[in-house]
Write an enzyme that holds these catalytic residues in place. Structure first.
Site, short mmCIF file in Angstrom:
data_model
loop_
_atom_site.label_atom_id
_atom_site.label_comp_id
_atom_site.label_asym_id
_atom_site.label_seq_id
_atom_site.Cartn_x
_atom_site.Cartn_y
_atom_site.Cartn_z
N LYS A 12 70.31 -68.61 -146.03
CA LYS A 12 70.51 -68.93 -147.44
C LYS A 12 70.49 -70.45 -147.69
O LYS A 12 70.60 -71.24 -146.75
CB LYS A 12 71.84 -68.32 -147.89
CG LYS A 12 71.84 -66.78 -147.91
CD LYS A 12 73.18 -66.25 -148.43
CE LYS A 12 73.21 -64.74 -148.53
NZ LYS A 12 74.51 -64.24 -149.07
N TYR A 52 68.26 -58.57 -155.36
CA TYR A 52 69.69 -58.22 -155.34
C TYR A 52 70.05 -57.18 -156.40
O TYR A 52 71.23 -57.05 -156.73
CB TYR A 52 70.53 -59.47 -155.56
CG TYR A 52 70.92 -60.23 -154.31
CD1 TYR A 52 71.44 -59.57 -153.18
CD2 TYR A 52 70.84 -61.62 -154.24
CE1 TYR A 52 71.83 -60.27 -152.04
CE2 TYR A 52 71.23 -62.33 -153.10
CZ TYR A 52 71.73 -61.65 -152.00
OH TYR A 52 72.13 -62.33 -150.89
N ASN A 115 77.63 -68.08 -147.86
CA ASN A 115 77.97 -67.54 -146.55
C ASN A 115 76.79 -67.54 -145.57
O ASN A 115 76.77 -66.80 -144.60
CB ASN A 115 78.61 -66.15 -146.69
CG ASN A 115 77.69 -65.16 -147.39
OD1 ASN A 115 76.55 -65.47 -147.69
ND2 ASN A 115 78.20 -63.97 -147.63
N HIS A 118 71.93 -63.61 -145.04
CA HIS A 118 71.86 -62.23 -145.54
C HIS A 118 71.32 -61.37 -144.41
O HIS A 118 70.47 -61.82 -143.65
CB HIS A 118 70.89 -62.14 -146.74
CG HIS A 118 70.52 -60.71 -147.07
ND1 HIS A 118 71.29 -59.93 -147.88
CD2 HIS A 118 69.50 -59.94 -146.63
CE1 HIS A 118 70.75 -58.71 -147.95
NE2 HIS A 118 69.65 -58.70 -147.20
N GLU A 129 63.59 -54.20 -147.91
CA GLU A 129 63.72 -55.66 -147.98
C GLU A 129 62.58 -56.37 -147.24
O GLU A 129 62.11 -57.42 -147.69
CB GLU A 129 65.09 -56.08 -147.44
CG GLU A 129 66.23 -55.60 -148.34
CD GLU A 129 67.61 -56.00 -147.87
OE1 GLU A 129 68.59 -55.69 -148.56
OE2 GLU A 129 67.73 -56.64 -146.79
P1 IDP Z 1 76.80 -58.82 -147.46
O1 IDP Z 1 75.93 -60.04 -147.69
O2 IDP Z 1 77.81 -59.05 -146.39
O3 IDP Z 1 75.99 -57.56 -147.26
P2 IDP Z 1 77.34 -57.82 -150.14
O4 IDP Z 1 78.59 -57.10 -150.54
O5 IDP Z 1 76.08 -57.03 -150.01
O6 IDP Z 1 77.67 -58.62 -148.79
O7 IDP Z 1 77.14 -58.97 -151.20
C1 IDP Z 1 75.92 -59.69 -151.27
C2 IDP Z 1 76.23 -61.15 -151.39
O8 IDP Z 1 76.91 -61.37 -152.64
C3 IDP Z 1 77.20 -61.71 -150.35
O9 IDP Z 1 76.56 -62.10 -149.14
C4 IDP Z 1 77.78 -62.90 -151.06
O10 IDP Z 1 76.91 -64.01 -150.99
C5 IDP Z 1 77.86 -62.42 -152.48
N1 IDP Z 1 79.20 -61.89 -152.81
C6 IDP Z 1 79.75 -60.74 -152.37
N2 IDP Z 1 80.98 -60.56 -152.87
C7 IDP Z 1 81.21 -61.64 -153.65
C8 IDP Z 1 82.33 -62.06 -154.46
O11 IDP Z 1 83.36 -61.39 -154.56
N3 IDP Z 1 82.17 -63.25 -155.12
C9 IDP Z 1 81.06 -64.01 -155.03
N4 IDP Z 1 79.99 -63.66 -154.28
C10 IDP Z 1 80.07 -62.50 -153.61
MG MG Z 2 74.70 -56.57 -148.54
#
Ligand code: IDP
Ligand code: MG
Length: 138
Positions: A12, A52, A115, A118, A129
């Site tokens: 990212k 997304y 974070n 992905h 994807e």
């Molecule tokens: P993942 O990336 O671990 O699969 P997902 O729940 O699929 O997590 O969420 C996609 C992305 O959305 C996350 O990697 C993160 O960048 C963002 N995200 C998830 N939860 C939150 C939140 O509560 N606040 C802000 N961003 C979030």
């Molecule tokens: Mg995810």
């Protein structure tokens, strides 16, 4: 029994910006995930919204799409034994502060939104994807 899979990984913008591409790629390859395809791209917010769209009802959806399109990203096809779940383990929990030691998100993640990586969450989503970013397998 072998279970060769492919999964989609994205480095990212926060990690690309901090020049962590090679460090993160080394983590994949040293864990026997081969990088079959890799490209650095900068997507539009509309493309991020399409990618997304499973998250469209979430309160963070707009910020998430803005973020993924805020700078260059590296999209990769990773291949190996149980690649989908293995990549998820190597990445660590969504929120870096909950992530296990030595996972990518623990090492490099800044916050739940920034974070660093992905990874597809199922074989079915990995196929979708991969097709989204590498049409015709390219
Ligand atoms: P993942 O990336 O671990 O699969 P997902 O729940 O699929 O997590 O969420 C996609 C992305 O959305 C996350 O990697 C993160 O960048 C963002 N995200 C998830 N939860 C939150 C939140 O509560 N606040 C802000 N961003 C979030
Ligand atoms: Mg995810």
């Amino acid at each position: 029994m072998s279970n060769l899979e492919q999964t989609l990984s994205i480095i990212k913008p926060d990690a690309v910006e901090r020049n962590l591409i090679n460090e993160i790629k080394k983590i994949f390859t040293s864990n026997k995930l081969a990088i079959k395809e890799t490209k650095k791209i900068h997507i539009t917010k509309d493309e991020a919204a399409e990618f997304y769209k499973v998250h469209q009802s979430k309160p963070f959806y707009n910020d998430l799409c803005g973020y993924l399109s805020s700078g260059p990203i590296v999209v990769m096809i990773l291949e190996g034994e149980d690649a989908v779940i293995k990549n998820r383990k190597i990445m660590g929990s969504t929120d870096p502060k909950d992530a296990e030691e030595n996972t990518i998100r623990k090492l490099y993640g800044i916050s739940i939104d920034k974070n660093s990586v992905h990874g597809s969450d199922s074989v079915e989503n990995a196929k979708k994807e991969i097709n989204f970013f590498f049409k015709n397998g390219q």
